[in-house]
Design a protein around this motif. Structure first.
Motif, PDB file in Angstrom:
ATOM      1  N   UNK A   1      50.638  19.593 -25.926  1.00  0.00           N
ATOM      2  CA  UNK A   1      50.577  18.609 -27.009  1.00  0.00           C
ATOM      3  C   UNK A   1      49.441  17.619 -26.789  1.00  0.00           C
ATOM      4  N   UNK A   2      49.046  16.986 -27.876  1.00  0.00           N
ATOM      5  CA  UNK A   2      48.017  15.951 -27.794  1.00  0.00           C
ATOM      6  C   UNK A   2      48.463  14.834 -26.852  1.00  0.00           C
ATOM      7  N   UNK A   3      49.722  14.428 -26.954  1.00  0.00           N
ATOM      8  CA  UNK A   3      50.230  13.361 -26.108  1.00  0.00           C
ATOM      9  C   UNK A   3      50.089  13.714 -24.630  1.00  0.00           C
ATOM     10  N   UNK A   4      50.410  14.935 -24.263  1.00  0.00           N
ATOM     11  CA  UNK A   4      50.296  15.366 -22.871  1.00  0.00           C
ATOM     12  C   UNK A   4      48.846  15.375 -22.400  1.00  0.00           C
ATOM     13  N   UNK A   5      47.950  15.768 -23.291  1.00  0.00           N
ATOM     14  CA  UNK A   5      46.530  15.743 -22.944  1.00  0.00           C
ATOM     15  C   UNK A   5      46.033  14.309 -22.747  1.00  0.00           C
ATOM     16  N   UNK A   6      46.500  13.392 -23.592  1.00  0.00           N
ATOM     17  CA  UNK A   6      46.090  11.990 -23.463  1.00  0.00           C
ATOM     18  C   UNK A   6      46.560  11.413 -22.131  1.00  0.00           C
ATOM     19  N   UNK A   7      47.811  11.614 -21.805  1.00  0.00           N
ATOM     20  CA  UNK A   7      48.339  11.080 -20.551  1.00  0.00           C
ATOM     21  C   UNK A   7      47.574  11.631 -19.345  1.00  0.00           C
ATOM     22  N   UNK A   8      47.330  12.930 -19.332  1.00  0.00           N
ATOM     23  CA  UNK A   8      46.647  13.517 -18.185  1.00  0.00           C
ATOM     24  C   UNK A   8      45.169  13.136 -18.143  1.00  0.00           C
ATOM     25  N   UNK A   9      44.566  12.934 -19.316  1.00  0.00           N
ATOM     26  CA  UNK A   9      43.167  12.502 -19.336  1.00  0.00           C
ATOM     27  C   UNK A   9      43.015  11.128 -18.711  1.00  0.00           C
ATOM     28  N   UNK A  10      43.979  10.238 -18.950  1.00  0.00           N
ATOM     29  CA  UNK A  10      43.863   8.880 -18.413  1.00  0.00           C
ATOM     30  C   UNK A  10      44.429   8.752 -17.000  1.00  0.00           C
ATOM     31  N   UNK A  11      45.581   9.336 -16.722  1.00  0.00           N
ATOM     32  CA  UNK A  11      46.179   9.157 -15.404  1.00  0.00           C
ATOM     33  C   UNK A  11      45.527  10.025 -14.326  1.00  0.00           C
ATOM     34  N   UNK A  12      45.238  11.276 -14.675  1.00  0.00           N
ATOM     35  CA  UNK A  12      44.613  12.172 -13.708  1.00  0.00           C
ATOM     36  C   UNK A  12      43.101  12.229 -13.885  1.00  0.00           C
ATOM     37  N   UNK A  13      42.589  11.526 -14.903  1.00  0.00           N
ATOM     38  CA  UNK A  13      41.176  11.579 -15.272  1.00  0.00           C
ATOM     39  C   UNK A  13      40.727  13.026 -15.482  1.00  0.00           C
ATOM     40  N   UNK A  14      41.619  13.813 -16.091  1.00  0.00           N
ATOM     41  CA  UNK A  14      41.386  15.246 -16.238  1.00  0.00           C
ATOM     42  C   UNK A  14      40.267  15.537 -17.231  1.00  0.00           C
ATOM     43  N   UNK A  15      39.198  16.110 -16.714  1.00  0.00           N
ATOM     44  CA  UNK A  15      38.045  16.431 -17.557  1.00  0.00           C
ATOM     45  C   UNK A  15      38.327  17.598 -18.494  1.00  0.00           C
ATOM     46  N   UNK A  16      39.178  18.535 -18.052  1.00  0.00           N
ATOM     47  CA  UNK A  16      39.510  19.645 -18.934  1.00  0.00           C
ATOM     48  C   UNK A  16      40.405  19.180 -20.089  1.00  0.00           C
ATOM     49  N   UNK A  17      41.237  18.158 -19.850  1.00  0.00           N
ATOM     50  CA  UNK A  17      42.043  17.602 -20.941  1.00  0.00           C
ATOM     51  C   UNK A  17      41.147  16.977 -22.006  1.00  0.00           C
ATOM     52  N   UNK A  18      40.095  16.293 -21.564  1.00  0.00           N
ATOM     53  CA  UNK A  18      39.162  15.668 -22.508  1.00  0.00           C
ATOM     54  C   UNK A  18      38.469  16.725 -23.367  1.00  0.00           C
ATOM     55  N   UNK A  19      38.102  17.856 -22.768  1.00  0.00           N
ATOM     56  CA  UNK A  19      37.447  18.931 -23.520  1.00  0.00           C
ATOM     57  C   UNK A  19      38.409  19.532 -24.537  1.00  0.00           C
ATOM     58  N   UNK A  20      39.664  19.724 -24.139  1.00  0.00           N
ATOM     59  CA  UNK A  20      40.656  20.286 -25.058  1.00  0.00           C
ATOM     60  C   UNK A  20      40.891  19.351 -26.249  1.00  0.00           C
ATOM     61  N   UNK A  21      40.924  18.058 -25.979  1.00  0.00           N
ATOM     62  CA  UNK A  21      41.075  17.071 -27.061  1.00  0.00           C
ATOM     63  C   UNK A  21      39.885  17.131 -28.001  1.00  0.00           C
ATOM     64  N   UNK A  22      38.688  17.176 -27.428  1.00  0.00           N
ATOM     65  CA  UNK A  22      37.470  17.192 -28.240  1.00  0.00           C
ATOM     66  C   UNK A  22      37.410  18.423 -29.137  1.00  0.00           C
ATOM     67  N   UNK A  23      37.753  19.580 -28.578  1.00  0.00           N
ATOM     68  CA  UNK A  23      37.750  20.815 -29.370  1.00  0.00           C
ATOM     69  C   UNK A  23      38.745  20.739 -30.516  1.00  0.00           C
ATOM     70  N   UNK A  24      39.906  20.173 -30.239  1.00  0.00           N
ATOM     71  CA  UNK A  24      40.951  20.109 -31.265  1.00  0.00           C
ATOM     72  C   UNK A  24      40.583  19.146 -32.388  1.00  0.00           C
ATOM     73  N   UNK A  25      40.111  17.965 -32.039  1.00  0.00           N
ATOM     74  CA  UNK A  25      39.825  16.941 -33.050  1.00  0.00           C
ATOM     75  C   UNK A  25      38.526  17.230 -33.799  1.00  0.00           C
ATOM     76  N   UNK A  26      37.491  17.627 -33.073  1.00  0.00           N
ATOM     77  CA  UNK A  26      36.183  17.813 -33.694  1.00  0.00           C
ATOM     78  C   UNK A  26      35.886  19.212 -34.168  1.00  0.00           C
TER      79      UNK A  26
END
Length: 378
Positions: A131-156
């Motif tokens: 889910x988007x929520x799970x990607x957001x949490x992991x992007x900020x808490x774990x600084x997950x770079x792959x989560x940021x890419x998944x978010x970008x692909x989905x939104x853009x």
């Protein structure tokens, strides 16, 4: 005829008061404002540590009020610097404004570009769902770079399209020194910002409750999925938000960053006595530098009073500032910020002088009209 000349003189005096004196008052006000701005710039660029100001070891930094935008202290705030993972604050802002926490996302193939032993990631598996929520949490808490890419692909629809959205959003907030080329902040010469711009971006983030939910989180557990067999638990990387030597109960949210080009970067949101501050530190040598600098910035700013004349963060949206802090400040005319970024201040003296001149002109006009009707003027 004599009365006509007297009326003309009085009319001339009234017109002079309406035009010349307000112009002179405005010029004087502008000169004072310019002097104050110059003094503020001189103070902030003075040798660090003078006049009780914080001495920063990091290359650039800034502390500002999230509500009023008042800048309490800055060091090279417009210097272009590499942000590293604090880039993800803008990624989060764009994504929460254009998506929903409940969005179910299929992990794209290109997440593998943001994975590796030297890159922060949560080992997302292409084809898995999250889910988007799970990607957001992991992007900020774990600084997950792959989560940021998944978010970008989905939104853009693609990373490049999302990056365009990031730059558009930054510009709309008033960013002057930035260009973003990645959603995660991995090393790229074309991904740069400034302390000023990051403060603007973080100010917008602090006003978004959904984003603050992620940015202020202390911990999160990512449940197992079809392709992730075990749950993963994460805690914030921001050392002022957890039990460390740097812990501060006033700190609400923040994001860390580091990569080879940027050095250490840190964004912090703190609240105390009804005031919310944003501290940005760029290119610190180590953890001691960025957390020590942040501590000094916050201590200094929380000890300062509100100053309506101080330099401020400016977002180019027509707004009238009526915050509680400014309501308690010395009385002054409202300041309206136009979309051009120009501020207009109407002083009480100018209004009074103009009204006096108009009153004189009106009285003279009435006298002339009455006299002419009685046939005393040619």
């Amino acid at each position: 005829m004599k009365l006509g000349k007297i009326a003309c003189v009085l009319l001339s005096v009234g017109l002079f008061i309406c035009t010349a004196l307000p112009a002179q008052a405005k010029t004087s006000s502008s000169a004072k404002q310019k002097s104050a701005t110059s003094q503020g710039t001189a103070d902030s660029s003075a040798q660090a540590g003078s006049n009780g100001q914080p001495a920063l070891s990091s290359v650039a930094g800034l502390v500002a009020d999230a509500g009023t935008g008042q800048i309490y202290y800055q060091k090279d705030m417009h210097a272009r610097m590499y942000p590293a993972s604090i880039t993800k604050i803008l990624t989060g802002l764009v994504s929460v404004e254009n998506g929903s926490p409940s969005d179910v996302i299929t992990v794209p193939q290109d997440v593998t570009q943001a994975q590796g032993s030297s890159v922060a990631n949560i080992a997302l598996v292409p084809g898995d769902t999250i889910t988007m929520e799970q990607l957001e949490y992991t992007m900020f808490l774990a600084s997950a770079n792959d989560s940021a890419v998944a978010i970008a692909d989905h939104i853009g629809g693609s990373v490049s399209a999302f990056v365009d959205m990031m730059n558009q959003k930054a510009a709309s907030l008033g960013a002057q020194d930035s260009h973003f080329s990645t959603p995660n902040g991995l090393p790229d010469p074309n991904n740069y910002t400034s302390a000023y711009d990051m403060a603007l971006i973080t100010r917008a983030a602090a006003q978004n409750p959904t984003l603050m939910q992620y940015l202020s989180a202390r911990s999160f557990t990512l449940p197992a999925s079809a392709l992730r067999k075990e749950a993963q638990s994460f805690t914030t990387l921001h050392k002022m938000m957890k039990k460390t030597a740097y812990y501060d109960a006033d700190v609400e949210a923040g994001k860390t960053g580091w990569e080879t080009m940027s050095g250490n970067t840190l964004v912090t949101v703190a609240q105390k006595n009804g005031r919310t501050l944003i501290a940005v530190v760029l290119n610190g040598a180590n953890s001691e530098a960025i957390y020590g600098d942040t501590r000094r910035l916050l201590d200094y700013a929380f000890a300062q009073p509100a100053d309506p004349t101080a330099e401020k963060l400016v977002t180019p949206q027509a707004t009238v500032e009526t915050t509680a802090v400014e309501a308690n400040a010395p009385a002054q005319a409202p300041k309206v910020r136009a979309s051009s970024g120009i501020s207009w201040n109407v002083s009480t003296e100018m209004v009074a002088v103009t009204c006096l001149g108009l009153l004189i002109c009106t009285v003279v006009a009435l006298v002339c009209w009455r006299v002419r009707r009685r046939g005393f003027l040619d």
